[in-house]
Design a protein around this motif. Structure first.
Motif, PDB file in Angstrom:
ATOM      1  N   SER A  85       9.536  -4.304  -3.534  1.00  0.00           N
ATOM      2  CA  SER A  85      11.117  -4.476  -3.099  1.00  0.00           C
ATOM      3  C   SER A  85      10.858  -4.001  -1.536  1.00  0.00           C
ATOM      4  O   SER A  85       9.617  -2.949  -1.626  1.00  0.00           O
ATOM      5  CB  SER A  85      12.250  -3.922  -4.118  1.00  0.00           C
ATOM      6  N   MET A  86      12.236  -4.905  -1.085  1.00  0.00           N
ATOM      7  CA  MET A  86      11.879  -4.428   0.162  1.00  0.00           C
ATOM      8  C   MET A  86      12.166  -3.438   0.605  1.00  0.00           C
ATOM      9  O   MET A  86      12.444  -2.155   1.243  1.00  0.00           O
ATOM     10  CB  MET A  86      13.037  -5.313   1.642  1.00  0.00           C
ATOM     11  N   PRO A  87      13.673  -2.542   0.052  1.00  0.00           N
ATOM     12  CA  PRO A  87      13.360  -1.589   0.280  1.00  0.00           C
ATOM     13  C   PRO A  87      12.422  -0.211  -0.335  1.00  0.00           C
ATOM     14  O   PRO A  87      12.669   0.918   0.524  1.00  0.00           O
ATOM     15  CB  PRO A  87      14.501  -0.716  -1.025  1.00  0.00           C
ATOM     16  N   GLN A  88      11.356  -0.655  -1.436  1.00  0.00           N
ATOM     17  CA  GLN A  88      10.175   0.232  -1.247  1.00  0.00           C
ATOM     18  C   GLN A  88       9.525   0.353  -0.350  1.00  0.00           C
ATOM     19  O   GLN A  88       8.673   1.119   0.552  1.00  0.00           O
ATOM     20  CB  GLN A  88       9.693  -0.055  -2.346  1.00  0.00           C
ATOM     21  N   LEU A  89       9.543  -0.972   0.232  1.00  0.00           N
ATOM     22  CA  LEU A  89       8.806  -1.657   1.382  1.00  0.00           C
ATOM     23  C   LEU A  89       9.282  -0.129   2.574  1.00  0.00           C
ATOM     24  O   LEU A  89       8.628   0.150   3.883  1.00  0.00           O
ATOM     25  CB  LEU A  89       8.344  -2.572   2.094  1.00  0.00           C
ATOM     26  N   GLY A  90      10.591  -0.329   2.899  1.00  0.00           N
ATOM     27  CA  GLY A  90      11.452   1.156   3.938  1.00  0.00           C
ATOM     28  C   GLY A  90      11.137   1.786   3.793  1.00  0.00           C
ATOM     29  O   GLY A  90      10.753   2.857   4.906  1.00  0.00           O
ATOM     30  N   LEU A  91      10.985   2.311   2.443  1.00  0.00           N
ATOM     31  CA  LEU A  91      10.302   3.736   2.439  1.00  0.00           C
ATOM     32  C   LEU A  91       9.184   4.092   2.860  1.00  0.00           C
ATOM     33  O   LEU A  91       8.093   5.180   3.495  1.00  0.00           O
ATOM     34  CB  LEU A  91      10.595   4.706   1.100  1.00  0.00           C
ATOM     35  N   LEU A  92       8.080   3.188   1.969  1.00  0.00           N
ATOM     36  CA  LEU A  92       6.448   3.203   2.813  1.00  0.00           C
ATOM     37  C   LEU A  92       6.342   3.139   4.205  1.00  0.00           C
ATOM     38  O   LEU A  92       5.774   4.074   4.708  1.00  0.00           O
ATOM     39  CB  LEU A  92       6.404   2.204   1.893  1.00  0.00           C
ATOM     40  N   PHE A  93       7.095   2.755   4.637  1.00  0.00           N
ATOM     41  CA  PHE A  93       7.129   2.298   6.241  1.00  0.00           C
ATOM     42  C   PHE A  93       7.574   3.375   7.321  1.00  0.00           C
ATOM     43  O   PHE A  93       7.128   4.035   7.933  1.00  0.00           O
ATOM     44  CB  PHE A  93       8.235   1.244   6.177  1.00  0.00           C
TER      45      PHE A  93
END
Length: 372
Positions: free
Chosen positions: A280-288
Protein backbone atom coordinates in the motif's frame (compact mmCIF):
# COMPACT_ATOMS: atom_id res chain seq x y z
CA UNK A 1 9.75 -4.13 -32.88
CA UNK A 2 6.51 -5.53 -31.45
CA UNK A 3 8.02 -5.48 -27.97
CA UNK A 4 9.22 -1.90 -28.41
CA UNK A 5 5.76 -0.79 -29.57
CA UNK A 6 4.22 -2.52 -26.57
CA UNK A 7 6.61 -0.78 -24.18
CA UNK A 8 5.87 2.54 -25.89
CA UNK A 9 2.09 2.22 -25.62
CA UNK A 10 2.22 0.95 -22.05
CA UNK A 11 4.43 3.92 -21.18
CA UNK A 12 1.93 6.31 -22.76
CA UNK A 13 -0.75 4.68 -20.61
CA UNK A 14 1.40 5.45 -17.55
CA UNK A 15 1.68 9.10 -18.61
CA UNK A 16 -2.10 9.36 -19.00
CA UNK A 17 -2.57 7.71 -15.63
CA UNK A 18 -0.21 10.21 -14.03
CA UNK A 19 -2.00 13.14 -15.68
CA UNK A 20 -5.33 11.79 -14.42
CA UNK A 21 -4.08 11.77 -10.82
CA UNK A 22 -4.43 15.46 -9.77
CA UNK A 23 -2.87 14.99 -6.33
CA UNK A 24 0.29 13.36 -7.70
CA UNK A 25 0.51 15.83 -10.58
CA UNK A 26 0.19 18.85 -8.26
CA UNK A 27 2.74 17.31 -5.91
CA UNK A 28 5.21 17.03 -8.79
CA UNK A 29 4.64 20.62 -9.85
CA UNK A 30 5.13 21.83 -6.30
CA UNK A 31 8.23 19.69 -5.73
CA UNK A 32 10.04 21.15 -8.75
CA UNK A 33 8.92 24.76 -8.32
CA UNK A 34 7.80 26.25 -5.02
CA UNK A 35 9.60 23.68 -2.87
CA UNK A 36 12.98 24.38 -4.47
CA UNK A 37 12.48 28.15 -4.55
CA UNK A 38 11.46 28.29 -0.90
CA UNK A 39 14.51 26.25 0.11
CA UNK A 40 16.89 28.37 -1.95
CA UNK A 41 15.57 31.69 -0.64
CA UNK A 42 14.57 30.64 2.88
CA UNK A 43 17.60 28.62 4.00
CA UNK A 44 20.79 30.62 4.33
CA UNK A 45 24.23 29.76 5.66
CA UNK A 46 25.48 33.34 5.72
CA UNK A 47 25.49 35.58 8.78
CA UNK A 48 22.36 37.68 8.51
CA UNK A 49 20.39 39.66 11.12
CA UNK A 50 22.13 37.99 14.05
CA UNK A 51 20.80 39.22 17.38
CA UNK A 52 23.47 40.74 19.63
CA UNK A 53 23.36 42.54 22.97
CA UNK A 54 26.11 44.48 24.73
CA UNK A 55 26.77 44.57 28.44
CA UNK A 56 28.73 47.84 28.55
CA UNK A 57 30.30 48.20 31.97
CA UNK A 58 32.97 50.61 30.67
CA UNK A 59 30.79 53.26 29.00
CA UNK A 60 33.77 54.74 27.22
CA UNK A 61 34.47 56.08 23.75
CA UNK A 62 35.96 52.74 22.70
CA UNK A 63 32.97 50.73 23.91
CA UNK A 64 30.70 53.07 21.91
CA UNK A 65 32.87 52.47 18.82
CA UNK A 66 32.51 48.70 19.28
CA UNK A 67 28.74 49.03 19.56
CA UNK A 68 28.48 51.23 16.47
CA UNK A 69 30.65 48.85 14.43
CA UNK A 70 28.03 46.07 14.56
CA UNK A 71 26.01 46.94 11.49
CA UNK A 72 23.28 45.39 9.31
CA UNK A 73 22.85 43.17 7.40
CA UNK A 74 25.14 40.96 9.46
CA UNK A 75 23.84 42.07 12.86
CA UNK A 76 20.71 43.63 14.20
CA UNK A 77 21.18 46.93 16.06
CA UNK A 78 22.80 45.91 19.38
CA UNK A 79 20.69 46.18 22.53
CA UNK A 80 22.23 47.54 25.74
CA UNK A 81 21.45 45.23 28.65
CA UNK A 82 22.29 44.87 32.33
CA UNK A 83 24.32 42.14 34.00
CA UNK A 84 21.21 40.42 35.38
CA UNK A 85 19.75 40.05 31.87
CA UNK A 86 22.59 38.09 30.28
CA UNK A 87 21.61 34.63 31.56
CA UNK A 88 17.84 34.89 30.97
CA UNK A 89 18.29 36.32 27.45
CA UNK A 90 20.66 33.51 26.49
CA UNK A 91 18.41 30.87 28.07
CA UNK A 92 15.37 32.08 26.12
CA UNK A 93 17.33 32.38 22.83
CA UNK A 94 16.69 36.12 22.55
CA UNK A 95 20.36 36.73 21.73
CA UNK A 96 22.82 34.77 19.66
CA UNK A 97 25.70 36.90 20.97
CA UNK A 98 26.24 38.88 24.15
CA UNK A 99 29.40 41.02 24.26
CA UNK A 100 30.55 41.86 27.79
CA UNK A 101 32.83 44.94 27.99
CA UNK A 102 34.36 45.07 31.50
CA UNK A 103 34.85 48.24 33.59
CA UNK A 104 37.92 50.37 32.80
CA UNK A 105 38.46 48.52 29.54
CA UNK A 106 39.60 51.58 27.58
CA UNK A 107 41.85 52.84 30.42
CA UNK A 108 43.55 49.44 30.87
CA UNK A 109 44.06 49.09 27.13
CA UNK A 110 45.63 52.55 26.84
CA UNK A 111 47.92 51.75 29.79
CA UNK A 112 49.36 48.77 27.97
CA UNK A 113 47.56 46.17 30.01
CA UNK A 114 45.75 43.25 28.41
CA UNK A 115 42.09 43.43 29.43
CA UNK A 116 39.70 40.72 28.27
CA UNK A 117 36.35 40.91 26.56
CA UNK A 118 33.83 38.14 27.04
CA UNK A 119 31.67 36.96 24.13
CA UNK A 120 28.76 34.69 25.03
CA UNK A 121 27.57 32.62 22.08
CA UNK A 122 24.38 30.58 21.67
CA UNK A 123 25.85 27.63 19.75
CA UNK A 124 22.47 26.03 19.07
CA UNK A 125 22.38 28.34 16.03
CA UNK A 126 25.43 26.58 14.59
CA UNK A 127 25.85 28.46 11.34
CA UNK A 128 25.42 31.94 12.79
CA UNK A 129 27.40 31.08 15.92
CA UNK A 130 30.45 29.88 14.02
CA UNK A 131 30.52 32.58 11.37
CA UNK A 132 29.34 35.38 13.65
CA UNK A 133 31.97 34.73 16.31
CA UNK A 134 34.68 35.08 13.68
CA UNK A 135 33.12 38.29 12.36
CA UNK A 136 32.90 39.76 15.87
CA UNK A 137 36.52 38.88 16.58
CA UNK A 138 37.65 40.65 13.40
CA UNK A 139 35.48 43.71 14.09
CA UNK A 140 36.71 44.06 17.67
CA UNK A 141 40.36 43.65 16.65
CA UNK A 142 40.02 46.20 13.84
CA UNK A 143 38.26 48.79 16.01
CA UNK A 144 40.81 48.46 18.83
CA UNK A 145 43.73 48.77 16.40
CA UNK A 146 42.16 51.86 14.84
CA UNK A 147 41.43 53.41 18.22
CA UNK A 148 45.02 52.92 19.38
CA UNK A 149 46.38 54.21 16.08
CA UNK A 150 48.11 50.97 15.22
CA UNK A 151 48.33 49.17 11.91
CA UNK A 152 48.45 45.43 11.67
CA UNK A 153 51.61 44.26 9.93
CA UNK A 154 52.04 40.69 8.82
CA UNK A 155 54.94 39.19 6.84
CA UNK A 156 52.62 37.63 4.25
CA UNK A 157 49.58 39.23 2.63
CA UNK A 158 46.83 36.68 1.97
CA UNK A 159 44.81 37.49 -1.12
CA UNK A 160 41.65 35.40 -1.18
CA UNK A 161 40.09 34.44 -4.49
CA UNK A 162 36.68 32.78 -4.24
CA UNK A 163 35.94 30.67 -7.31
CA UNK A 164 32.59 29.56 -8.77
CA UNK A 165 30.51 31.41 -6.12
CA UNK A 166 32.32 34.72 -5.52
CA UNK A 167 29.60 36.25 -3.36
CA UNK A 168 29.14 33.09 -1.27
CA UNK A 169 25.44 32.95 -2.11
CA UNK A 170 24.10 29.99 -0.15
CA UNK A 171 20.88 30.07 -2.21
CA UNK A 172 22.84 28.79 -5.21
CA UNK A 173 24.00 25.80 -3.19
CA UNK A 174 20.67 25.10 -1.47
CA UNK A 175 18.70 25.37 -4.73
CA UNK A 176 20.81 22.77 -6.54
CA UNK A 177 20.82 20.45 -3.51
CA UNK A 178 17.04 20.73 -3.29
CA UNK A 179 16.71 19.90 -6.99
CA UNK A 180 19.03 16.88 -6.65
CA UNK A 181 17.15 15.55 -3.61
CA UNK A 182 13.77 16.02 -5.26
CA UNK A 183 14.92 14.12 -8.37
CA UNK A 184 15.69 11.12 -6.18
CA UNK A 185 12.53 11.39 -4.10
CA UNK A 186 10.15 11.88 -7.01
CA UNK A 187 11.73 9.15 -9.13
CA UNK A 188 11.41 6.61 -6.32
CA UNK A 189 7.89 7.68 -5.37
CA UNK A 190 6.53 7.77 -8.92
CA UNK A 191 7.95 4.37 -9.87
CA UNK A 192 6.79 2.78 -6.62
CA UNK A 193 3.38 4.44 -6.75
CA UNK A 194 2.90 3.25 -10.35
CA UNK A 195 3.17 -0.38 -9.22
CA UNK A 196 0.95 0.07 -6.17
CA UNK A 197 -1.61 2.05 -8.19
CA UNK A 198 -1.95 -0.86 -10.63
CA UNK A 199 -2.45 -3.25 -7.73
CA UNK A 200 -4.95 -1.06 -5.85
CA UNK A 201 -7.02 -0.23 -8.94
CA UNK A 202 -7.05 -3.81 -10.18
CA UNK A 203 -5.58 -2.88 -13.55
CA UNK A 204 -2.59 -5.17 -13.00
CA UNK A 205 -4.88 -8.16 -13.43
CA UNK A 206 -6.08 -6.69 -16.71
CA UNK A 207 -2.53 -6.33 -17.94
CA UNK A 208 -1.72 -9.93 -17.05
CA UNK A 209 -4.44 -11.29 -19.34
CA UNK A 210 -3.08 -9.22 -22.23
CA UNK A 211 -0.24 -10.44 -24.49
CA UNK A 212 2.38 -8.46 -22.58
CA UNK A 213 5.25 -9.70 -20.43
CA UNK A 214 6.23 -8.49 -16.95
CA UNK A 215 9.44 -7.11 -18.45
CA UNK A 216 7.48 -4.93 -20.86
CA UNK A 217 5.23 -3.67 -18.06
CA UNK A 218 8.20 -2.77 -15.88
CA UNK A 219 10.21 -1.07 -18.66
CA UNK A 220 7.17 0.98 -19.65
CA UNK A 221 6.81 2.25 -16.09
CA UNK A 222 10.51 3.07 -15.89
CA UNK A 223 10.82 5.04 -19.14
CA UNK A 224 7.60 6.99 -18.67
CA UNK A 225 8.34 8.07 -15.11
CA UNK A 226 11.97 8.74 -16.00
CA UNK A 227 10.88 10.99 -18.87
CA UNK A 228 8.59 13.00 -16.61
CA UNK A 229 11.35 13.50 -14.02
CA UNK A 230 13.95 14.46 -16.65
CA UNK A 231 11.69 17.07 -18.25
CA UNK A 232 10.66 18.46 -14.87
CA UNK A 233 14.32 18.65 -13.81
CA UNK A 234 15.30 20.62 -16.91
CA UNK A 235 12.42 23.07 -16.50
CA UNK A 236 13.10 23.51 -12.78
CA UNK A 237 16.82 24.02 -13.32
CA UNK A 238 16.28 26.77 -15.84
CA UNK A 239 13.18 28.61 -14.63
CA UNK A 240 13.49 28.16 -10.84
CA UNK A 241 17.20 27.76 -10.03
CA UNK A 242 18.59 29.91 -12.84
CA UNK A 243 15.90 32.52 -13.47
CA UNK A 244 14.11 32.86 -10.12
CA UNK A 245 16.98 32.17 -7.70
CA UNK A 246 19.58 33.77 -9.99
CA UNK A 247 22.23 31.04 -10.04
CA UNK A 248 24.38 31.15 -13.20
CA UNK A 249 24.80 27.78 -14.90
CA UNK A 250 28.47 27.34 -15.74
CA UNK A 251 28.29 24.04 -17.62
CA UNK A 252 26.21 22.24 -20.21
CA UNK A 253 22.54 21.70 -19.36
CA UNK A 254 22.20 18.82 -21.90
CA UNK A 255 25.19 17.09 -20.29
CA UNK A 256 23.60 17.48 -16.87
CA UNK A 257 20.29 16.08 -18.14
CA UNK A 258 22.17 13.15 -19.66
CA UNK A 259 23.58 12.46 -16.21
CA UNK A 260 20.08 12.76 -14.73
CA UNK A 261 18.79 10.19 -17.23
CA UNK A 262 21.60 7.81 -16.24
CA UNK A 263 20.87 8.33 -12.57
CA UNK A 264 17.18 7.63 -13.11
CA UNK A 265 18.04 4.06 -14.11
CA UNK A 266 19.00 3.61 -10.48
CA UNK A 267 16.36 5.79 -8.79
CA UNK A 268 13.37 4.40 -10.70
CA UNK A 269 14.67 0.85 -10.17
CA UNK A 270 14.76 1.52 -6.42
CA UNK A 271 11.17 2.73 -6.65
CA UNK A 272 10.18 -0.41 -8.54
CA UNK A 273 11.83 -2.57 -5.86
CA UNK A 274 10.03 -0.73 -3.06
CA UNK A 275 6.77 -0.94 -5.00
CA UNK A 276 7.01 -4.72 -5.22
CA UNK A 277 7.84 -4.97 -1.51
CA UNK A 278 5.07 -2.63 -0.30
CA UNK A 279 1.38 -3.52 -0.43
CA UNK A 280 0.00 0.00 0.00
CA UNK A 281 1.05 3.62 -0.27
CA UNK A 282 1.56 3.99 3.52
CA UNK A 283 3.96 1.03 3.44
CA UNK A 284 5.76 2.62 0.49
CA UNK A 285 6.10 5.82 2.49
CA UNK A 286 7.68 3.98 5.42
CA UNK A 287 10.13 2.16 3.16
CA UNK A 288 10.92 5.46 1.47
CA UNK A 289 11.86 7.04 4.80
CA UNK A 290 14.14 4.14 5.69
CA UNK A 291 15.89 3.90 2.31
CA UNK A 292 15.82 7.19 0.42
CA UNK A 293 16.18 9.83 3.14
CA UNK A 294 19.47 8.42 4.53
CA UNK A 295 20.73 8.03 0.97
CA UNK A 296 20.03 11.70 0.26
CA UNK A 297 21.44 12.99 3.54
CA UNK A 298 24.70 11.02 3.20
CA UNK A 299 25.23 11.65 -0.52
CA UNK A 300 27.46 14.68 0.06
CA UNK A 301 24.94 17.31 -0.95
CA UNK A 302 24.00 18.58 2.49
CA UNK A 303 27.45 18.24 4.06
CA UNK A 304 30.94 17.74 2.61
CA UNK A 305 31.53 14.12 1.66
CA UNK A 306 35.14 14.33 2.86
CA UNK A 307 34.04 15.19 6.43
CA UNK A 308 32.26 11.86 6.88
CA UNK A 309 33.97 8.91 8.61
CA UNK A 310 36.16 6.95 6.22
CA UNK A 311 34.12 3.75 6.54
CA UNK A 312 30.93 5.64 5.69
CA UNK A 313 32.60 7.23 2.67
CA UNK A 314 33.48 3.77 1.34
CA UNK A 315 29.91 2.55 1.80
CA UNK A 316 28.30 5.62 0.23
CA UNK A 317 30.67 5.50 -2.75
CA UNK A 318 28.75 2.43 -3.88
CA UNK A 319 25.52 4.47 -4.16
CA UNK A 320 24.89 6.41 -7.39
CA UNK A 321 23.34 9.24 -5.37
CA UNK A 322 26.86 10.21 -4.23
CA UNK A 323 28.15 10.28 -7.82
CA UNK A 324 25.01 12.18 -8.90
CA UNK A 325 25.78 14.97 -6.43
CA UNK A 326 29.43 15.02 -7.52
CA UNK A 327 28.84 15.38 -11.26
CA UNK A 328 25.86 17.73 -10.83
CA UNK A 329 27.94 20.19 -8.82
CA UNK A 330 30.90 19.79 -11.17
CA UNK A 331 28.82 20.57 -14.25
CA UNK A 332 26.54 23.28 -12.89
CA UNK A 333 29.07 25.14 -10.70
CA UNK A 334 32.45 24.52 -12.27
CA UNK A 335 31.52 24.00 -15.92
CA UNK A 336 33.01 20.50 -16.09
CA UNK A 337 32.77 18.59 -19.34
CA UNK A 338 32.38 14.92 -20.13
CA UNK A 339 36.16 14.46 -19.99
CA UNK A 340 36.01 15.27 -16.25
CA UNK A 341 32.73 13.69 -15.10
CA UNK A 342 32.88 10.45 -17.11
CA UNK A 343 34.02 8.39 -14.08
CA UNK A 344 30.90 9.50 -12.16
CA UNK A 345 28.75 8.82 -15.23
CA UNK A 346 30.26 5.35 -15.57
CA UNK A 347 29.75 4.50 -11.90
CA UNK A 348 26.18 5.83 -11.96
CA UNK A 349 25.25 3.92 -15.10
CA UNK A 350 26.96 0.70 -13.97
CA UNK A 351 25.38 0.51 -10.53
CA UNK A 352 22.06 1.75 -11.92
CA UNK A 353 22.01 -1.01 -14.54
CA UNK A 354 22.76 -3.63 -11.89
CA UNK A 355 20.00 -2.39 -9.57
CA UNK A 356 17.59 -2.22 -12.51
CA UNK A 357 18.31 -5.85 -13.40
CA UNK A 358 17.55 -6.87 -9.81
CA UNK A 359 14.37 -4.75 -9.81
CA UNK A 360 13.13 -6.27 -13.06
CA UNK A 361 13.78 -9.77 -11.73
CA UNK A 362 11.96 -8.95 -8.50
CA UNK A 363 9.04 -7.43 -10.42
CA UNK A 364 8.79 -10.51 -12.62
CA UNK A 365 8.71 -12.80 -9.60
CA UNK A 366 6.05 -10.69 -7.87
CA UNK A 367 3.92 -10.85 -11.02
CA UNK A 368 4.38 -14.62 -11.17
CA UNK A 369 3.30 -14.91 -7.52
CA UNK A 370 0.23 -12.75 -8.25
CA UNK A 371 -0.72 -15.02 -11.13
CA UNK A 372 -0.18 -18.11 -9.02
Amino acid sequence: MRRLRTILWLGLKELRSLAADPVLALFMVYAFSAAIYSQATGITYELRNASVSILDEDRSQLSARLRDALLPPFFRPPEPIGAAEVGPRMDTARDTFVLDIPPNFQRDLAAGRHPELQLNVDATAMSQAGIGAGYLQQIVAQEIATFLGRTETVPVALRMRTAFNPNNESGWFVGVVGLINNVTMLAVLLAGAAVIREREHGTLDHLLVMPVSPLEIALAKLWSNGLVITVATGLSLWFVVHEAVGMPIAGSVPLFLLGVALYLFFATAVGLLLGTAARSMPQLGLLFILVVLPMNILSGGNSPFESMPRALQIVMSAFPSTHFVAFAQAILYRGAGLDIVWPQFLATGGVGGLVMAVALLRFRRSIAQAVG
